[in-house]
Design a protein around this motif. Structure first.
Motif, PDB file in Angstrom:
ATOM      1  N   ALA A  91       8.519   9.913  14.248  1.00  0.00           N
ATOM      2  CA  ALA A  91       7.662   9.892  12.914  1.00  0.00           C
ATOM      3  C   ALA A  91       8.372   8.714  11.978  1.00  0.00           C
ATOM      4  O   ALA A  91       7.589   7.906  11.476  1.00  0.00           O
ATOM      5  CB  ALA A  91       7.838  11.282  11.955  1.00  0.00           C
ATOM      6  N   ARG A  92       9.522   8.679  11.912  1.00  0.00           N
ATOM      7  CA  ARG A  92      10.370   7.598  11.176  1.00  0.00           C
ATOM      8  C   ARG A  92      10.104   6.215  11.808  1.00  0.00           C
ATOM      9  O   ARG A  92       9.727   5.246  11.223  1.00  0.00           O
ATOM     10  CB  ARG A  92      11.843   7.911  11.014  1.00  0.00           C
ATOM     11  N   LEU A  94       7.462   5.407  13.765  1.00  0.00           N
ATOM     12  CA  LEU A  94       6.109   4.897  13.501  1.00  0.00           C
ATOM     13  C   LEU A  94       5.906   4.489  12.214  1.00  0.00           C
ATOM     14  O   LEU A  94       4.985   3.632  11.807  1.00  0.00           O
ATOM     15  CB  LEU A  94       5.155   6.302  13.738  1.00  0.00           C
ATOM     16  N   GLY A  95       6.516   5.292  11.010  1.00  0.00           N
ATOM     17  CA  GLY A  95       6.501   4.898   9.664  1.00  0.00           C
ATOM     18  C   GLY A  95       6.831   3.268   9.622  1.00  0.00           C
ATOM     19  O   GLY A  95       6.122   2.303   8.842  1.00  0.00           O
ATOM     20  N   SER A  96       8.026   2.850  10.401  1.00  0.00           N
ATOM     21  CA  SER A  96       8.489   1.537  10.140  1.00  0.00           C
ATOM     22  C   SER A  96       7.454   0.505  10.961  1.00  0.00           C
ATOM     23  O   SER A  96       7.100  -0.777  10.359  1.00  0.00           O
ATOM     24  CB  SER A  96       9.582   1.486  10.947  1.00  0.00           C
ATOM     25  N   ARG A  99       4.193  -0.388   8.814  1.00  0.00           N
ATOM     26  CA  ARG A  99       4.508  -1.362   8.107  1.00  0.00           C
ATOM     27  C   ARG A  99       4.669  -2.838   8.532  1.00  0.00           C
ATOM     28  O   ARG A  99       3.935  -3.769   8.110  1.00  0.00           O
ATOM     29  CB  ARG A  99       5.941  -1.098   7.350  1.00  0.00           C
ATOM     30  N   TRP A 114      -6.639  -3.847   4.229  1.00  0.00           N
ATOM     31  CA  TRP A 114      -6.906  -2.797   5.275  1.00  0.00           C
ATOM     32  C   TRP A 114      -6.413  -1.445   5.026  1.00  0.00           C
ATOM     33  O   TRP A 114      -6.029  -0.924   4.194  1.00  0.00           O
ATOM     34  CB  TRP A 114      -5.701  -3.526   6.397  1.00  0.00           C
ATOM     35  N   TYR A 133      -2.428   6.200  14.984  1.00  0.00           N
ATOM     36  CA  TYR A 133      -2.769   5.329  13.641  1.00  0.00           C
ATOM     37  C   TYR A 133      -3.562   4.217  13.959  1.00  0.00           C
ATOM     38  O   TYR A 133      -3.343   3.518  14.823  1.00  0.00           O
ATOM     39  CB  TYR A 133      -1.604   4.844  12.819  1.00  0.00           C
TER      40      TYR A 133
ATOM     41  N   LYS B  82       1.132  -2.589  -2.147  1.00  0.00           N
ATOM     42  CA  LYS B  82       0.795  -2.200  -1.018  1.00  0.00           C
ATOM     43  C   LYS B  82       1.593  -1.713   0.271  1.00  0.00           C
ATOM     44  O   LYS B  82       2.984  -2.006   0.036  1.00  0.00           O
ATOM     45  CB  LYS B  82      -0.151  -3.455  -0.242  1.00  0.00           C
ATOM     46  N   LEU B  83       1.314  -1.223   1.305  1.00  0.00           N
ATOM     47  CA  LEU B  83       2.343  -0.803   2.598  1.00  0.00           C
ATOM     48  C   LEU B  83       3.181  -2.123   2.655  1.00  0.00           C
ATOM     49  O   LEU B  83       4.506  -1.562   3.074  1.00  0.00           O
ATOM     50  CB  LEU B  83       1.248  -0.346   3.773  1.00  0.00           C
ATOM     51  N   THR B  84       2.709  -3.306   2.585  1.00  0.00           N
ATOM     52  CA  THR B  84       3.622  -4.355   3.000  1.00  0.00           C
ATOM     53  C   THR B  84       4.694  -4.558   1.890  1.00  0.00           C
ATOM     54  O   THR B  84       5.433  -5.441   2.245  1.00  0.00           O
ATOM     55  CB  THR B  84       2.626  -5.564   3.134  1.00  0.00           C
ATOM     56  N   VAL B  86       6.453  -2.184   0.950  1.00  0.00           N
ATOM     57  CA  VAL B  86       7.709  -1.420   0.967  1.00  0.00           C
ATOM     58  C   VAL B  86       8.572  -1.651   1.921  1.00  0.00           C
ATOM     59  O   VAL B  86       8.394  -2.681   2.795  1.00  0.00           O
ATOM     60  CB  VAL B  86       6.809  -0.201   1.797  1.00  0.00           C
ATOM     61  N   THR B  87       9.936  -1.348   1.416  1.00  0.00           N
ATOM     62  CA  THR B  87      10.883  -1.895   2.241  1.00  0.00           C
ATOM     63  C   THR B  87      11.130  -1.035   3.611  1.00  0.00           C
ATOM     64  O   THR B  87      10.340   0.058   3.707  1.00  0.00           O
ATOM     65  CB  THR B  87      12.297  -1.416   1.795  1.00  0.00           C
ATOM     66  N   ASN B  88      11.720  -1.433   4.737  1.00  0.00           N
ATOM     67  CA  ASN B  88      11.722  -0.881   5.968  1.00  0.00           C
ATOM     68  C   ASN B  88      12.173   0.592   5.971  1.00  0.00           C
ATOM     69  O   ASN B  88      11.685   1.679   6.355  1.00  0.00           O
ATOM     70  CB  ASN B  88      12.550  -1.638   7.073  1.00  0.00           C
ATOM     71  N   ALA B  91       9.799   2.976   4.515  1.00  0.00           N
ATOM     72  CA  ALA B  91       8.602   3.003   5.330  1.00  0.00           C
ATOM     73  C   ALA B  91       8.928   4.182   6.591  1.00  0.00           C
ATOM     74  O   ALA B  91       8.243   4.930   6.683  1.00  0.00           O
ATOM     75  CB  ALA B  91       8.354   1.695   6.159  1.00  0.00           C
ATOM     76  N   ARG B  92      10.280   4.161   6.713  1.00  0.00           N
ATOM     77  CA  ARG B  92      10.746   5.112   7.872  1.00  0.00           C
ATOM     78  C   ARG B  92      10.769   6.517   7.156  1.00  0.00           C
ATOM     79  O   ARG B  92      10.361   7.550   7.814  1.00  0.00           O
ATOM     80  CB  ARG B  92      12.236   4.628   8.227  1.00  0.00           C
ATOM     81  N   GLU B  93      11.179   6.479   5.918  1.00  0.00           N
ATOM     82  CA  GLU B  93      11.254   7.946   5.247  1.00  0.00           C
ATOM     83  C   GLU B  93       9.851   8.256   5.004  1.00  0.00           C
ATOM     84  O   GLU B  93       9.611   9.444   5.071  1.00  0.00           O
ATOM     85  CB  GLU B  93      11.715   7.745   3.726  1.00  0.00           C
ATOM     86  N   GLY B  95       7.313   7.841   6.764  1.00  0.00           N
ATOM     87  CA  GLY B  95       6.918   8.136   8.334  1.00  0.00           C
ATOM     88  C   GLY B  95       7.274   9.624   8.410  1.00  0.00           C
ATOM     89  O   GLY B  95       6.718  10.554   8.960  1.00  0.00           O
TER      90      GLY B  95
END
Lengths: 199, 199
Positions: A91-92, A94-96, A99, A114, A133, B82-84, B86-88, B91-93, B95
């Motif tokens: 999941a982590r 995928l979250g990365s 982005r 988007w 996703y 936006k999602l872009t 967000v820091t990496n 983004a992982r958290e 997710g």
């Protein structure tokens, strides 16, 4: 596998060996996202698949019935029916990747807006029961005048088959943008490390 | 802030100090997800907010104009349009939290199907310009007979204001389910560690 969602049908039950996303994952071993193979084969599956990212955890490729130019799918390499079947480390990751793929998609298509959509279960319009996703560019609706079409989701709207030459080119562009972004972020980390050592 | 999306309006420009999600984050410092405060105050903001998760990175709360019972929002604590943006690590958290919140939502509502939706930009129907994931339970449409309504998204459909007593109860249930899931996964990790030490 991408046909319109029909609520009168029973929910799909797909075994791993019949899963189209497992077939794409099996045909595409992981490759370096910062140094992708070039040229890249799209004919390893039937129908062709246009893979832009392939890691030990996940794989991303163009939707073969795109809602808009650049419509991407990101799924786990392992067969996970729903998001709740995914492990926490997956999941982590995928979250990365969402982005990273978002940033690459904006650069490759020039479209700044988007949607990210992830459907779980038949009642939520999940068609392929291997969690994924969607990343769907939304061109400026005032420019195109196609307000209704631009909001199509859940398989109810106009989805055209992917043009293979266009897809080949777009996938190549996306792999390059992903590599560029990763390189830029690596350089950025290095610069900040050096800067903090100087202080 | 949750009003219907009107494509004829210019894209919203919201400063951090006017951002409703920043206000919720500011009023709710992080708390332990495995040991949430009880009772929990919902009156720290105006309108009330029903927070189910609050960490140094992110915050999750009930949508005040839910598309269905349990409609949750997850956003970064920091103001990221936006999602872009967000820091990496963020983004992982995110997710990881989407997975955790999904599992808690299924348990708390008893609804097995749900959508995860994240909109970027006005053309993609983003209303509050502080990035957020929607988690939207989708009750079995054959049971309810409300096929069209159940697919409502992008602010075009029937959204009713949150009932505050119901919301209070649901948020409490969600916090408990989140704590239970985290405890179960911790126990599971411990068990596997012990098992592997025995081998």
């Amino acid at each position: 596998m991408h046909s319109s969602f029909d609520p009168s049908l029973p929910p799909p039950t797909v075994r791993e060996e019949d899963c189209p996303f497992c077939a794409i994952a099996a045909a595409h071993p992981p490759f370096s996202a910062i140094n992708p193979p070039h040229p890249f084969p799209s004919n390893l599956t039937e129908p062709a698949s246009f893979v832009v990212l392939s890691t030990p955890t996940a794989i991303a490729f163009l939707d073969i019935l795109p809602l808009s130019h650049g419509h991407l799918l990101l799924c786990t390499r392992a067969h996970r029916p729903k998001l709740t079947d995914v492990t926490n480390p997956e999941a982590r990751e995928l979250g990365s990747y969402i982005r990273l793929l978002s940033a690459a998609l904006v650069r490759a298509t020039g479209i700044a807006d988007w949607n990210v959509v992830q459907n779980n279960g038949a009642a939520a319009a999940q068609v392929v029961p291997h969690m994924h996703y969607h990343l769907i560019p939304r061109p400026e609706i005032r420019a195109s005048g196609r307000y209704r079409e631009s909001f199509t989701m859940f398989g109810r709207g106009q989805r055209e088959e992917l043009d293979e030459d266009e897809a080949e080119q777009l996938a190549e562009e996306l792999r390059q943008q992903i590599a560029d972004i990763l390189r830029e972020e690596e350089d950025d980390r290095e610069r900040r490390k050096k800067h903090s050592q100087k202080l």
